[in-house]
Design a protein around this motif. Structure first.
Motif, PDB file in Angstrom:
ATOM      1  N   GLN A   1       0.822  -1.209   0.000  1.00 14.11           N
ATOM      2  CA  GLN A   1       0.000   0.000   0.000  1.00 14.11           C
ATOM      3  C   GLN A   1       0.861   1.266   0.000  1.00 14.11           C
ATOM      4  O   GLN A   1       1.613   1.510   0.923  1.00 14.11           O
ATOM      5  CB  GLN A   1      -0.919   0.008   1.229  1.00 14.11           C
ATOM      6  CG  GLN A   1      -1.868   1.179   1.290  1.00 14.11           C
ATOM      7  CD  GLN A   1      -2.925   1.156   0.196  1.00 14.11           C
ATOM      8  OE1 GLN A   1      -3.338   0.118  -0.271  1.00 14.11           O
ATOM      9  NE2 GLN A   1      -3.351   2.322  -0.219  1.00 14.11           N
ATOM     10  N   THR A   2       0.725   2.053  -1.042  1.00 12.94           N
ATOM     11  CA  THR A   2       1.391   3.347  -1.143  1.00 12.94           C
ATOM     12  C   THR A   2       0.348   4.359  -1.580  1.00 12.94           C
ATOM     13  O   THR A   2      -0.449   4.095  -2.475  1.00 12.94           O
ATOM     14  CB  THR A   2       2.547   3.304  -2.162  1.00 12.94           C
ATOM     15  OG1 THR A   2       3.499   2.335  -1.737  1.00 12.94           O
ATOM     16  CG2 THR A   2       3.233   4.648  -2.288  1.00 12.94           C
ATOM     17  N   THR A   3       0.351   5.525  -0.924  1.00 10.15           N
ATOM     18  CA  THR A   3      -0.569   6.589  -1.301  1.00 10.15           C
ATOM     19  C   THR A   3       0.220   7.851  -1.630  1.00 10.15           C
ATOM     20  O   THR A   3       1.361   8.019  -1.202  1.00 10.15           O
ATOM     21  CB  THR A   3      -1.586   6.914  -0.185  1.00 10.15           C
ATOM     22  OG1 THR A   3      -0.883   7.316   0.986  1.00 10.15           O
ATOM     23  CG2 THR A   3      -2.485   5.727   0.116  1.00 10.15           C
TER      24      THR A   3
ATOM     25  N   ASP B   1      -0.448  11.844  -1.218  1.00 10.15           N
ATOM     26  CA  ASP B   1      -1.309  12.909  -0.716  1.00 10.15           C
ATOM     27  C   ASP B   1      -1.175  14.107  -1.642  1.00 10.15           C
ATOM     28  O   ASP B   1      -0.092  14.660  -1.807  1.00 10.15           O
ATOM     29  CB  ASP B   1      -0.918  13.315   0.706  1.00 10.15           C
ATOM     30  CG  ASP B   1      -1.346  12.289   1.740  1.00 10.15           C
ATOM     31  OD1 ASP B   1      -1.994  11.289   1.370  1.00 10.15           O
ATOM     32  OD2 ASP B   1      -1.041  12.481   2.927  1.00 10.15           O
TER      33      ASP B   1
ATOM     34  N   PRO C   1      -5.781  12.143  -0.450  1.00 11.28           N
ATOM     35  CA  PRO C   1      -4.907  11.012  -0.789  1.00 11.28           C
ATOM     36  C   PRO C   1      -5.479  10.162  -1.921  1.00 11.28           C
ATOM     37  O   PRO C   1      -6.691   9.997  -2.031  1.00 11.28           O
ATOM     38  CB  PRO C   1      -4.836  10.212   0.513  1.00 11.28           C
ATOM     39  CG  PRO C   1      -6.057  10.589   1.268  1.00 11.28           C
ATOM     40  CD  PRO C   1      -6.434  11.973   0.841  1.00 11.28           C
ATOM     41  N   ILE C   2      -4.573   9.656  -2.761  1.00 12.85           N
ATOM     42  CA  ILE C   2      -4.964   8.720  -3.806  1.00 12.85           C
ATOM     43  C   ILE C   2      -4.069   7.493  -3.704  1.00 12.85           C
ATOM     44  O   ILE C   2      -2.929   7.584  -3.238  1.00 12.85           O
ATOM     45  CB  ILE C   2      -4.862   9.332  -5.223  1.00 12.85           C
ATOM     46  CG1 ILE C   2      -3.422   9.751  -5.527  1.00 12.85           C
ATOM     47  CG2 ILE C   2      -5.808  10.488  -5.408  1.00 12.85           C
ATOM     48  CD1 ILE C   2      -3.175  10.032  -6.986  1.00 12.85           C
ATOM     49  N   LYS C   3      -4.596   6.355  -4.105  1.00  6.78           N
ATOM     50  CA  LYS C   3      -3.804   5.123  -4.104  1.00  6.78           C
ATOM     51  C   LYS C   3      -2.820   5.187  -5.266  1.00  6.78           C
ATOM     52  O   LYS C   3      -3.202   5.436  -6.405  1.00  6.78           O
ATOM     53  CB  LYS C   3      -4.724   3.911  -4.245  1.00  6.78           C
ATOM     54  CG  LYS C   3      -4.007   2.577  -4.093  1.00  6.78           C
ATOM     55  CD  LYS C   3      -5.024   1.453  -4.165  1.00  6.78           C
ATOM     56  CE  LYS C   3      -4.509   0.090  -3.906  1.00  6.78           C
ATOM     57  NZ  LYS C   3      -3.256  -0.326  -4.286  1.00  6.78           N
TER      58      LYS C   3
END
Length: 148
Positions: free
Chosen positions: A36-38, A40, A45-47
């Motif tokens: 999981q990395t987002t 901002d 925030p978006i994936k």
């Protein structure tokens, strides 16, 4: 008919210039990703996924098993480890105008930095801030870890 064609041409030119200026705001891309990395952004925030664009002001966040690799336009490589938050504060890459700058803040976690063209042409233009100090780049690579 001439006026209709002129309006259409003007509209097309505006669309093309908007696409070009929007692309100029992109300073790099996510090239590798694990777990999981987002990212901002100002809108929230978006994936992150492979190929996600990076802009000035973005904060790249990984979870406890996450990792991400970012390549910037000047070929700087930022490898971000687990539980990491990295903010891109400023970026300029216009070597013809001698406008070179990369400022990032490692808020927590680990970062492996490999310099690109900016650090080679103007080392003093690259800084990485940490909660306890500032790293001024004088070499081509470094690794930093912030303990919690």
């Amino acid at each position: 008919m001439k006026h209709l064609f002129a309006c259409w041409s003007l509209g097309l030119a505006l669309c093309i210039s908007s696409a070009v200026s929007a692309d100029e705001a992109v300073i790099g891309y996510i090239k590798t990703i694990n777990d999981q990395t987002t990212i901002d952004e100002s809108s929230g925030p978006i994936k992150a996924s492979l190929g996600s664009p990076i802009h000035v002001g973005n904060v790249i966040k990984t979870d406890e098993n996450g990792a991400a690799g970012v390549t910037l336009k000047d070929n700087t490589i930022l490898s971000i480890g687990p539980n990491t938050e990295l903010k891109i504060e400023a970026y300029q890459f216009e070597p013809q105008q001698d406008q070179l700058q990369l400022n990032a803040s490692l808020l927590k976690g680990t970062l492996h930095y490999i310099s690109g063209v900016i650090a080679k042409l103007k080392p003093e233009a690259v800084t990485v801030k940490t909660p306890t100090g500032v790293i001024a780049v004088r070499g081509t690579r470094f690794l930093v870890k912030i303990e919690e």
